[in-house]
Scaffold this motif. Structure first.
Motif, short mmCIF file in Angstrom:
data_model
loop_
_atom_site.label_atom_id
_atom_site.label_comp_id
_atom_site.label_asym_id
_atom_site.label_seq_id
_atom_site.Cartn_x
_atom_site.Cartn_y
_atom_site.Cartn_z
N LYS A 182 0.83 -1.21 0.00
CA LYS A 182 0.00 0.00 0.00
C LYS A 182 0.86 1.26 0.00
N LEU A 199 -0.52 5.02 -0.68
CA LEU A 199 -1.75 5.10 -1.46
C LEU A 199 -2.98 5.26 -0.57
N PRO A 200 -3.97 6.01 -1.02
CA PRO A 200 -5.25 6.04 -0.31
C PRO A 200 -5.87 4.65 -0.32
N GLY A 201 -6.48 4.28 0.78
CA GLY A 201 -7.10 2.96 0.89
C GLY A 201 -7.29 2.61 2.35
N SER A 226 -7.60 6.31 -11.46
CA SER A 226 -8.80 7.12 -11.68
C SER A 226 -8.63 8.20 -12.75
N SER A 277 -10.49 9.71 -4.29
CA SER A 277 -9.48 9.70 -3.23
C SER A 277 -8.07 9.99 -3.74
N GLY A 278 -7.87 9.87 -5.05
CA GLY A 278 -6.55 10.15 -5.61
C GLY A 278 -6.39 9.51 -6.97
N SER A 302 -5.48 4.49 -5.95
CA SER A 302 -5.91 4.06 -4.63
C SER A 302 -5.81 2.54 -4.58
N CYS A 303 -6.04 1.97 -3.41
CA CYS A 303 -5.84 0.52 -3.33
C CYS A 303 -6.82 -0.13 -2.38
N LYS A 320 -13.58 5.92 -4.28
CA LYS A 320 -12.23 5.49 -4.63
C LYS A 320 -11.63 6.42 -5.67
N TRP A 321 -12.41 6.74 -6.71
CA TRP A 321 -11.88 7.59 -7.77
C TRP A 321 -11.52 8.98 -7.26
#
Length: 496
Positions: A35, A38-40, A85, A68-69, A72-73, A65-66
């Motif tokens: 990770k 990454l956002p997640g 995204s 968030s950055g 993302s993961c 998710k899209w």
């Protein structure tokens, strides 16, 4: 404490507990090491990860998710998933076969068979694909349109027989699309009864298309049911292919995609023999059946979704539907009962704009799973691990306000001479991009255009809006949450 651990049973329990805790700790380390920044989710739910989210996906979940950055993961079971995204990164994934290859979804290798051509890569994929190009030429599309027209007429009459009954129509749109596909692909080489059964069986395949499914196809699971349905479908496809070979051997004209393919292979074989060249590759019945199954897989859910949104959007925007009708009357020079042809569709420029806008606003395919074949420094800040699922997405690019001002509005004129949508072709990834872009994209466009054209002249329809009409439901592709509630009636003849 020493006395407690000296007891055999307690000692075994302690060892097992320690092992489980250690396993869970390692699982978190494995997830966090991939990770990075990454956002997640901050931590992975032990063993299953985000399995429940993937089992019951929501459009709102995808949107979060899209937003968030750019990357993302998430992790599901032992699969680490990276979601792209932005338009640029998504296109980069689609055009980088040295780093990533299509993986469809895990369940698809069971359902479509691991030796299916869609799982080929490199030269083998290019060579196989080249042999299929003949099936989507302009000549071939001209063969298919009369077949489609007959199917449309039959289903329109069925809708009219309901005498204006108000009901959900999304399943009826799936049915007209399925029969159109089956008759185009296989002609009349199968009975109506078998065609209807295939339509029902294929529903099991659609139901098994979650992004991440239960990893083992045990009896009772969706994947197991889909495998049984595939066996039934392929069996009847092979029977139709055997019949088609006999018909083509007698010199009959091709009346389906399968006929055209069989004829093209025979012609190429004769030409190679005359020229003294090596014999071309011959496709056996099973290979042809599996290939046609992939065409059905590629067309059924996505086009059914597009049809549903098309009828809903046109009912909600009567001014657009009026312009579609006016264009159809004009290109037919007032002869509204003339047969549908490829030339008529090619003359329908505004209708093409309408279809492109439907596909942009409500793209049937939101994402296309890939798998990394090596570590990939996809950005300056992040390297995707090897064997990760890497997912390029289409929706954000198709709703980019720079390319499409006021992106959430339905505006076919943005594709016209005064619009600017055509200046941003990179954003229009409805049919994918790169070496695995959709082979039948022009067929899909013509099918959507043809059914809208015929419906605009023959039918009147009303959409009964609810508070769920514009909300998106995920079922392999996207549909209105209320199922698209409609009624149809016959359109009175209008003079030119």
């Amino acid at each position: 404490m020493k006395t407690a651990f000296s007891q055999p049973n307690i000692s075994t329990t302690a060892i097992v507990c320690s092992a489980v805790v250690g396993l869970f700790a390692y699982e978190q380390y494995w997830y966090l090491s991939k990770k990075k920044s990454l956002p997640g989710p901050k931590f992975k739910i032990p063993i299953i990860g985000a399995f429940l989210d993937s089992l019951y996906p929501t459009f709102e979940g995808y949107m979060s998710k899209w937003k968030s950055g750019e990357l993302s993961c998430v992790s599901v079971f032992d699969r680490f998933v990276v979601i792209a995204s932005t338009c640029d990164i998504s296109r980069k994934i689609l055009n980088s076969p040295a780093f990533a290859e299509p993986t469809v979804v895990d369940s698809m290798t069971y359902i479509l068979c691991p030796d299916n051509w869609v799982f080929l890569n490199g030269k083998a994929h290019v060579d196989y694909r080249r042999g299929l190009n003949v099936l989507f030429t302009r000549r071939a599309l001209g063969i298919y349109i009369p077949i489609q027209e007959k199917v449309y007429e039959r289903h329109f009459n069925e809708w009219l027989s309901l005498d204006g009954k108000v009901e959900e129509y999304w399943m009826r749109f799936r049915e007209i699309n399925m029969e159109s596909s089956l008759r185009v692909f296989l002609g009349d080489h199968m009975s109506d009864e078998v065609a209807k059964r295939i339509s029902l069986e294929y529903f099991n395949i659609t139901a098994a298309l979650e992004l991440v499914n239960f990893p083992i196809p045990l009896p009772g699971t969706k994947v197991y049911k889909a495998i049984q349905s595939r066996k039934y479908i392929v069996k009847h496809f092979i029977e139709a292919i055997k019949d088609g070979r006999k018909r083509m051997e007698t010199g009959e004209e091709p009346k389906s995609l399968m006929d055209a393919w069989l004829q093209a292979m025979k012609e190429e074989e004769v030409e190679s023999e005359k020229a003294g060249k090596p014999a071309p590759r011959k496709f056996d019945d099973r290979e042809i059946a599996l290939t046609i199954l992939t065409f059905l897989f590629a067309s059924q859910d996505a086009t059914s979704s597009a049809l549903t949104w098309a009828f809903q959007l046109l009912a909600d925007h009567s001014d657009v539907l009026d312009r579609v009708r006016e264009e159809q009357i004009r290109v037919r020079e007032g002869k509204l009962d003339q047969p549908l042809t490829l030339e008529l569709m090619e003359s329908s420029t505004y209708l093409r704009q309408v279809v492109k806008e439907i596909l942009r606003l409500r793209p049937p395919v939101l994402m296309v799973p890939y798998k990394t074949t090596r570590e990939w420094p996809i950005t300056d800040q992040y390297t995707v691990p090897k064997n990760a699922m890497l997912i390029p997405t289409t929706y954000p690019a198709l709703h980019d306000p720079v390319a499409y001002p006021n992106p959430d509005s339905f505006n076919p004129d943005r594709w016209g001479p005064q619009g600017q949508a055509e200046k941003h072709p990179k954003n229009f990834m409805v049919f994918g991009n790169g070496p695995h872009h959709c082979l039948g994209k022009e067929y899909a466009m013509m099918h959507l255009m043809a059914i809208i054209a015929q419906a605009s002249l023959q039918l009147e329809w009303t959409h009964y809006r609810t508070d769920k009409s514009d909300e998106i439901s995920i079922f392999a592709t996207i549909y209105p949450q209320d199922g698209c509630i409609m009624s149809f009636k016959k359109r009175e003849a209008v003079s030119a």
